[in-house]
Design a protein around this motif. Structure first.
Motif, PDB file in Angstrom:
ATOM      1  N   GLU A  77       1.630  -1.400  -0.492  1.00  0.00           N
ATOM      2  CA  GLU A  77      -0.316   0.350   0.212  1.00  0.00           C
ATOM      3  C   GLU A  77       0.839   1.296   0.077  1.00  0.00           C
ATOM      4  N   ARG A  78       2.057   0.925   0.712  1.00  0.00           N
ATOM      5  CA  ARG A  78       2.998   2.379   0.417  1.00  0.00           C
ATOM      6  C   ARG A  78       3.909   2.403  -0.815  1.00  0.00           C
ATOM      7  N   TYR A  79       4.100   1.612  -1.287  1.00  0.00           N
ATOM      8  CA  TYR A  79       4.858   1.909  -2.303  1.00  0.00           C
ATOM      9  C   TYR A  79       3.119   2.005  -3.880  1.00  0.00           C
ATOM     10  N   ARG A  80       2.146   1.738  -3.186  1.00  0.00           N
ATOM     11  CA  ARG A  80       1.261   2.090  -4.247  1.00  0.00           C
ATOM     12  C   ARG A  80       1.004   3.869  -4.086  1.00  0.00           C
ATOM     13  N   GLU A  81       1.230   4.150  -3.021  1.00  0.00           N
ATOM     14  CA  GLU A  81       0.993   5.344  -2.714  1.00  0.00           C
ATOM     15  C   GLU A  81       2.134   6.107  -3.268  1.00  0.00           C
ATOM     16  N   GLU A  82       3.507   5.591  -3.027  1.00  0.00           N
ATOM     17  CA  GLU A  82       4.398   6.843  -3.373  1.00  0.00           C
ATOM     18  C   GLU A  82       4.547   6.234  -4.456  1.00  0.00           C
ATOM     19  N   LYS A  83       4.330   5.509  -5.636  1.00  0.00           N
ATOM     20  CA  LYS A  83       3.972   4.633  -7.285  1.00  0.00           C
ATOM     21  C   LYS A  83       3.006   6.581  -7.542  1.00  0.00           C
ATOM     22  N   ARG A  84       1.676   6.466  -7.031  1.00  0.00           N
ATOM     23  CA  ARG A  84       0.294   7.297  -7.389  1.00  0.00           C
ATOM     24  C   ARG A  84       1.256   9.218  -7.237  1.00  0.00           C
ATOM     25  N   LEU A  90       5.749  13.260 -11.960  1.00  0.00           N
ATOM     26  CA  LEU A  90       6.290  12.752 -13.520  1.00  0.00           C
ATOM     27  C   LEU A  90       5.739  13.414 -14.693  1.00  0.00           C
ATOM     28  N   LYS A  91       3.968  13.925 -13.963  1.00  0.00           N
ATOM     29  CA  LYS A  91       3.151  13.952 -15.324  1.00  0.00           C
ATOM     30  C   LYS A  91       3.126  15.059 -15.303  1.00  0.00           C
ATOM     31  N   GLU A  92       3.781  15.718 -13.513  1.00  0.00           N
ATOM     32  CA  GLU A  92       3.685  17.254 -13.702  1.00  0.00           C
ATOM     33  C   GLU A  92       5.183  18.193 -14.403  1.00  0.00           C
ATOM     34  N   LEU A  93       6.212  17.492 -14.297  1.00  0.00           N
ATOM     35  CA  LEU A  93       7.612  17.793 -14.884  1.00  0.00           C
ATOM     36  C   LEU A  93       7.667  17.765 -16.101  1.00  0.00           C
ATOM     37  N   GLN A  94       6.178  16.241 -16.743  1.00  0.00           N
ATOM     38  CA  GLN A  94       5.876  16.101 -18.263  1.00  0.00           C
ATOM     39  C   GLN A  94       5.455  17.585 -18.763  1.00  0.00           C
ATOM     40  N   ASP A  95       4.979  17.856 -18.282  1.00  0.00           N
ATOM     41  CA  ASP A  95       3.446  18.990 -18.946  1.00  0.00           C
ATOM     42  C   ASP A  95       5.201  20.861 -18.353  1.00  0.00           C
ATOM     43  N   ARG A  96       5.096  20.761 -17.709  1.00  0.00           N
ATOM     44  CA  ARG A  96       6.347  21.980 -17.689  1.00  0.00           C
ATOM     45  C   ARG A  96       7.305  21.340 -18.873  1.00  0.00           C
TER      46      ARG A  96
END
Length: 188
Positions: A77-84, A90-96
């Motif tokens: 669950e912690r891994y999934r949260e970190e992955k989210r 990553l999405k924010e960096l790609q947009d930038r």
């Protein structure tokens, strides 16, 4: 896989204990709702000391496996949260990155446009400079011709002088503009 094998062995031992009868053992703690609880060994069931120890060790192993399974579920669950979170970052960096690429393309096209304007302005300045030089020479020749004639034609001379002054002023303004453009070009 180990948990499944341990549960199978525990089931086998419990069936054996139901047949033989034994001393009652402590009831195991309640398993999590996602695991089937093993029924307690009835008091009338008798097990040998070795079987009782084996059953107890299997129960302890089963409890340890349940505990480890719970830990692993929490880690997942912690891994999934970190992955989210990483996916969001990553999405924010790609947009930038895409916005920066667009900005770089705009700056590049503006730079090319400014370079073209500077080249055109320099060409125009050269043409105007040549025209001004020719006008200045023509004016000097006319002035000498009028001076040598000793006939004052005041209106024509005055008009030519005014024209020459206007052209000289225009030439100075063009030179100043040329210097500004060169400074702007150096900044770019």
């Amino acid at each position: 896989a180990e948990l499944a094998l341990a549960l199978q062995e525990l089931d086998m031992l419990e069936r054996l204990s139901h047949k033989c009868g034994s001393v009652p053992l402590q009831a195991p703690p309640q398993p999590p709702p996602y695991q089937a609880a093993l029924p307690p060994i009835p008091p009338e069931t008798r097990l040998s000391e070795a079987d009782r120890k084996k059953v107890e060790s299997i129960r302890e192993a089963n409890e340890a496996l349940r505990h480890r399974n719970t830990e692993l579920e929490h880690e997942v669950e912690r891994y999934r949260e970190e992955k989210r979170k990483v996916d969001t970052d990553l999405k924010e960096l790609q947009d930038r990155s895409n916005k920066l690429k667009e900005d770089i393309e705009k700056v590049g096209s503006e730079k090319a446009l400014l370079s073209q304007i500077v080249k055109n302005t320099q060409g125009e300045n050269e043409v105007l400079s040549k025209v001004m030089n020719k006008i200045s020479k023509d004016y000097e020749e006319l002035k000498k011709a009028f001076d040598s004639q000793k006939c004052p034609k005041d209106d024509k001379i005055l008009a030519l002088r005014k024209t020459a002054r206007a052209l000289e002023t225009e030439n100075e303004l063009l030179q100043e503009e040329k210097m500004k453009i060169l400074k702007d070009q150096d900044k770019i």
